[in-house]
Scaffold this active site. Structure first.
Site: not given
Length: 162
Positions: A40-42, A140
């Site tokens: 889920q980290n962008k 992020t």
């Protein structure tokens, strides 16, 4: 007393012009032994969008994209004790040798801190009057709940230093 965790070695080469600094890898990243390994980290999505690269899950290819665009990656914290992945849970931290890394890599033009913890720690390490510009970027992390578009917009500053 929590288990002590450690950051990864820096991803950097002589051509690096930008240094992106996180705090220290979270649980998922440590499990995968990859920077920004939480699905889920962008971070990776933002990097690929910024440079119009085709997205890949392949970590080796991701690192190649960073190097292609002269981006170095590291963390401000070398080791610490932490329960879970939250920066607010970090205790007894030891700093990475950022100044020494910058001395060895004089082509670095700017430093971008991925989130507040990274930024605050870097200011403690280098002082506020450091000669390379330092930018606080929107984290992020999935815990930083602004939209992807706002995160991406904030990260576009990098393009001014390449």
């Amino acid at each position: 007393m929590q288990n002590r965790i450690s950051s990864f070695p820096p991803i950097i080469d002589y051509n690096s012009k930008i240094l992106i600094l996180g705090s220290i890898p979270g649980v998922k990243s440590l499990e995968k032994q990859q920077y920004y390994g939480h699905p889920q980290n962008k971070f990776w999505k933002i990097i690929f969008e910024l440079f119009n690269e085709e997205f890949t899950e392949d970590y080796i290819e991701r690192i190649d994209i960073l190097k292609k665009h002269h981006i170095a990656l590291w963390d401000v914290i070398d080791s610490c004790e932490r329960k879970g992945s939250l920066d607010s849970e970090i205790r007894n931290e030891e700093a990475n040798q950022i100044a020494e890394l910058l001395e060895k890599h004089p082509n670095i033009r700017a430093i971008f801190c991925n989130g507040g913890k990274s930024y605050k720690n870097l200011q403690k390490i280098l002082g506020k009057d450091f000669k390379i510009p330092v930018f606080l970027m929107p984290s992020t992390s999935p815990l930083h709940t602004i939209s992807f578009e706002r995160k991406l917009d904030g990260w576009k500053t990098i393009l001014n230093f390449l």
